[in-house]
Design an enzyme around this catalytic site. Structure first.
Site, mmCIF file in Angstrom:
data_model
loop_
_atom_site.group_PDB
_atom_site.id
_atom_site.type_symbol
_atom_site.label_atom_id
_atom_site.label_comp_id
_atom_site.label_asym_id
_atom_site.label_seq_id
_atom_site.Cartn_x
_atom_site.Cartn_y
_atom_site.Cartn_z
ATOM 1 N N LYS A 203 0.865 -1.210 -0.132
ATOM 2 C CA LYS A 203 -0.130 -0.117 0.030
ATOM 3 C C LYS A 203 0.886 1.399 -0.028
ATOM 4 O O LYS A 203 2.201 1.319 0.383
ATOM 5 C CB LYS A 203 -0.970 0.021 1.170
ATOM 6 C CG LYS A 203 -2.102 -1.214 0.787
ATOM 7 C CD LYS A 203 -3.480 -0.705 1.864
ATOM 8 C CE LYS A 203 -4.446 -1.818 1.258
ATOM 9 N NZ LYS A 203 -5.317 -1.932 2.324
ATOM 10 N N ARG A 237 -3.465 -9.824 4.710
ATOM 11 C CA ARG A 237 -4.074 -10.020 3.526
ATOM 12 C C ARG A 237 -2.818 -9.600 2.632
ATOM 13 O O ARG A 237 -2.428 -8.360 2.570
ATOM 14 C CB ARG A 237 -5.229 -9.221 3.149
ATOM 15 C CG ARG A 237 -5.894 -9.191 1.817
ATOM 16 C CD ARG A 237 -7.117 -8.289 1.878
ATOM 17 N NE ARG A 237 -7.651 -8.416 0.522
ATOM 18 C CZ ARG A 237 -7.358 -7.759 -0.661
ATOM 19 N NH1 ARG A 237 -6.102 -6.772 -0.301
ATOM 20 N NH2 ARG A 237 -7.921 -7.874 -1.644
HETATM 21 C C1 9MG Z 1 -10.269 -5.705 -0.626
HETATM 22 N N1 9MG Z 1 -9.282 -5.084 0.149
HETATM 23 C C2 9MG Z 1 -8.245 -4.258 -0.208
HETATM 24 N N2 9MG Z 1 -7.545 -3.761 0.715
HETATM 25 C C3 9MG Z 1 -8.170 -4.172 1.691
HETATM 26 C C4 9MG Z 1 -7.889 -4.524 3.297
HETATM 27 O O1 9MG Z 1 -6.985 -3.561 3.781
HETATM 28 N N3 9MG Z 1 -8.732 -5.263 3.999
HETATM 29 C C5 9MG Z 1 -9.747 -5.826 3.498
HETATM 30 N N4 9MG Z 1 -10.564 -6.627 4.245
HETATM 31 N N5 9MG Z 1 -10.008 -6.065 2.274
HETATM 32 C C6 9MG Z 1 -9.224 -5.192 1.436
#
Ligand code: 9MG
Length: 259
Positions: A203, A237
């Site tokens: 990010k 994630r």
């Molecule tokens: C779809 N998506 C993109 N970034 C995300 C994040 O930080 N958390 C979750 N739950 N979904 C995300």
């Protein structure tokens, strides 16, 4: 949790996996690397992105979810649309990851009827405008209050705690200081009583710290995942499964046996 984006405009792997075959190849690679969950998405959520129709989202994700249902790893679907949730569950999804925390009319019913797990994420605004000067008085408190209310709504709709996960939503209507505060105080979210999921991988928050482009953020992403786990996150994630797993293996070897 490995990210499988089937979107032509996704922020980090835009266009690369924009076909069923490529998405499945990517998923197989992540399975080989030891991923625990696959998160399949057909609509970009990056800042400034435009929404797609439910028909287009279904066209992108359903063949991938159906094919992955035969693999060993459970599938999460990243969507906010109740019709897509229902179709994804029918196709074999075991979790719905909703950046809108089930606020769309019919979303609570869709997941409650489907018997799946759910990730409730915080976002201020919507992806098109969310990074236009987000404001909080106390970001940790406000995100936590929002998630508590959404957890209560989910429980009232018939979901049980063991099916719920919360996520503070890094980069979703947050500036750099908000993101840092949330990561620094991630352990505060443990009070909500359900597992914490985070998405920090590649990010812009990490780009701002390191000065690196999206493709150069793997080391920073692994560091951020480790910090999140040290502060209580249960699910990270990520795009880079092997690097994250290796780092977590070292962390767990040191932390799992305190004798
Ligand atoms: C779809 N998506 C993109 N970034 C995300 C994040 O930080 N958390 C979750 N739950 N979904 C995300």
């Amino acid at each position: 949790m490995g990210v499988i984006n089937i979107t032509p405009d996704s922020f980090s792997d835009g266009g690369l996996y924009a076909s069923t075959e490529r998405a499945l190849d990517r998923a197989d690679c992540m399975i080989e690397e030891g991923v625990d969950w696959l998160d399949v998405g057909g609509e970009s959520t990056r800042p400034g992105s435009a929404p797609v129709s439910k028909e287009e989202e279904l066209r992108r994700i359903i063949p991938v979810v159906e094919a992955l249902a035969g693999r060993k790893v459970p599938v999460s679907v990243d969507t906010s649309k109740p019709e897509v949730m229902r179709a994804a569950i029918a196709a074999g999804a075991a979790m719905i990851n909703d950046i809108c925390a089930l606020q769309a009319p019919g979303a609570l019913e869709a997941v409650s009827d489907g018997g799946v797990a759910v990730c409730l994420m915080h976002m201020q605004g919507n992806p098109r405008t969310m990074q236009n000067n987000p404001q909080y008085r106390d970001v940790v408190m406000e995100v936590s209050d929002f998630l508590r209310v959404r957890l209560e709504a989910a429980l009232a709709a018939g979901l049980t705690k063991d099916r719920l996960v919360i996520d503070p939503g890094f980069g979703f209507g947050k500036n750099q200081d908000h993101n840092i505060q949330l990561l620094r105080h991630l352990d505060c979210f443990l009070d909500l009583g359900v597992p914490i999921m985070v998405g920090l991988s590649r990010k812009s928050m990490l780009g701002k710290i390191t000065g690196n482009t999206v493709g150069e953020r793997i080391h920073a992403s692994v560091a951020a995942a480790l910090i999140a786990v040290a502060k209580g996150a249960s699910i990270v994630r990520v795009h880079d499964v092997k690097a994250t797993r290796d780092a977590l293996a070292v962390y767990n070897a040191v932390n799992s046996d305190c004798s």
